[in-house]
Design an enzyme around this catalytic site. Structure first.
Site, PDB file in Angstrom:
ATOM      1  CB  CYS A 130      -0.941  -0.016   1.206  1.00  0.00           C
ATOM      2  SG  CYS A 130      -2.025   1.422   1.243  1.00  0.00           S
TER       3      CYS A 130
ATOM      4  CB  CYS B 272      -0.823   2.632   3.922  1.00  0.00           C
ATOM      5  SG  CYS B 272      -2.251   1.894   3.169  1.00  0.00           S
ATOM      6  CG  ASP B 273       2.877   1.352   4.613  1.00  0.00           C
ATOM      7  OD1 ASP B 273       2.408   1.884   5.636  1.00  0.00           O
ATOM      8  OD2 ASP B 273       2.633   0.176   4.302  1.00  0.00           O
TER       9      ASP B 273
END
Ligand code: NDP
Length: 325
Positions: free
Chosen positions: A138, A141-142
């Site tokens: 992701c 997300c990261d």
């Protein structure tokens, strides 16, 4: 509607953001609701160490904490959450029949499917070892955690292209590692990738190994035409080789598209009246927790409306209202 301890107004299959939000809406709307979440409720988000784009959580928050709050909220509103897994569904009977792993059979007037999708992984041991320690599926997300560092994206489709372009906002350099000599992504994305000075596309290349001690420190990639191995120092490996929607339980029971996603009417109604789908299991594009929660809310509302209409029909039948009309 049916007075039976094994009957629920609404059964929700899957306990990620979509399922929990659907549960919050349906329980709050007065429906006797159970979410079957499997052993670990929370969905894909619990694998994310820090979430910064979920509204209301203004500080970086572990995905597991957000999901814990959703679970508490659903329970507080009267939604039952069971760790049992569903092993079989029967949508040919009304009420629907749902068999759980304990072999107990439930009946329900409405079902919301929110079983999610799982990122595909390469399946090499070093990838598993460094998952959440630099290996991620992701970028949204990261990606932030690789500010001013070098990263790579594995894959050549639209997700890989979007991830690579997104990661250039943070990273110094983004290697796009693709197994063929031609990208699968659309032409516009390909042009944008090629025009971006931070992106280097490595064609005919596969991830051979992820390197590191505690965290990722680099990768080995193999050229599939020459068998040459190249080592690259970097801090993040983003796997973008596609997703598997979790629909195996519903094969031949509901309409599913060519990619395996549950077909809906544009909102959350499926091909079976009374069965709704929400989140990544019906959404091939966005794969974001907030979108899943949004479709979960719609599914909860549509299921409530469906069971209200059923109750009304039954009431009319019992009171012979139809003849009065
Ligand atoms: P895709 O299946 O489209 O692409 C997967 C990519 O990963 C392909 O390039 C494939 O290679 C590669 N790949 C698959 N398995 C392996 C493996 N084992 N090792 C190395 N490489 C591998 O998945 P996406 O997630 O990119 O897209 C899924 C769907 O979602 C598509 O329909 C896409 O169009 C859509 N989408 C749309 C977006 C948008 O419109 N904004 C954004 C993101 C996705 P190969 O090409 O050789 O098969």
């Amino acid at each position: 509607m049916t007075e039976n301890e094994n009957h629920r107004d609404i059964i929700i299959i899957g306990g990620g953001p979509a399922g929990l939000t659907a549960g919050i809406y349906s329980a709050r709307g007065g429906a006797k609701t159970t979410i079957f979440s499997g052993i670990l409720p929370g969905g894909q988000l619990i694998q994310t160490m820090e979430v910064e784009n979920f509204p209301g959580f203004f500080e970086s928050t572990p995905g597991a904490d957000i999901m814990q709050k959703m679970i508490q909220q659903a329970k507080r509103l009267g939604c039952e959450i069971s760790n049992n897994e569903i092993t079989e569904v029967d949508f040919n009977v009304k009420p629907f029949k749902i068999t759980v792993s304990s072999k107990k059979i439930f009946t329900t007037d409405s079902v919301i499917i929110s079983t999610g999708a799982k990122a595909k992984w390469m399946g090499i041991p070093s990838e598993t070892k460094f998952r959440n320690k630099g290996v991620s599926s992701c970028a949204t997300c990261d990606g932030f955690f690789h500010r001013n560092k070098d990263v790579c994206v594995i894959g050549g489709g639209d997700t890989a292209a979007e991830d690579a372009l997104f990661l250039t906002k943070f990273s110094n350099k983004v290697y796009l590692v693709h197994r063929r000599d031609k990208l699968r992504t659309n032409r516009r994305s390909e042009e944008r990738l090629k025009a971006n000075p931070k992106i280097e596309i490595l064609y005919d290349s596969v991830l051979d190994e992820v390197l590191g001690e505690e965290k990722v420190s680099g990768i080995k990639i193999k050229n599939v035409k020459t068998n040459d191995i190249r080592e690259i120092n970097l801090s993040g490996v983003f796997i973008a080789i596609g997703h598997h929607p979790e629909t195996s339980l519903f094969k031949d029971k509901i309409e599913i598209d060519e990619q395996g996603y549950i077909k809906t009417d544009g909102h959350t109604k499926t091909s079976v009246e009374g069965v709704f789908a929400a989140g990544d299991v019906m959404d091939p594009n966005y794969k974001q927790a907030i979108i899943a929660a949004g479709t979960g809310a719609i599914a909860g509302m549509q299921a409530l409306k469906y069971i209200e209409d059923l109750e009304c029909d039954e009431f009319i039948k019992q009171k012979s209202c139809k003849t009065e009309n």
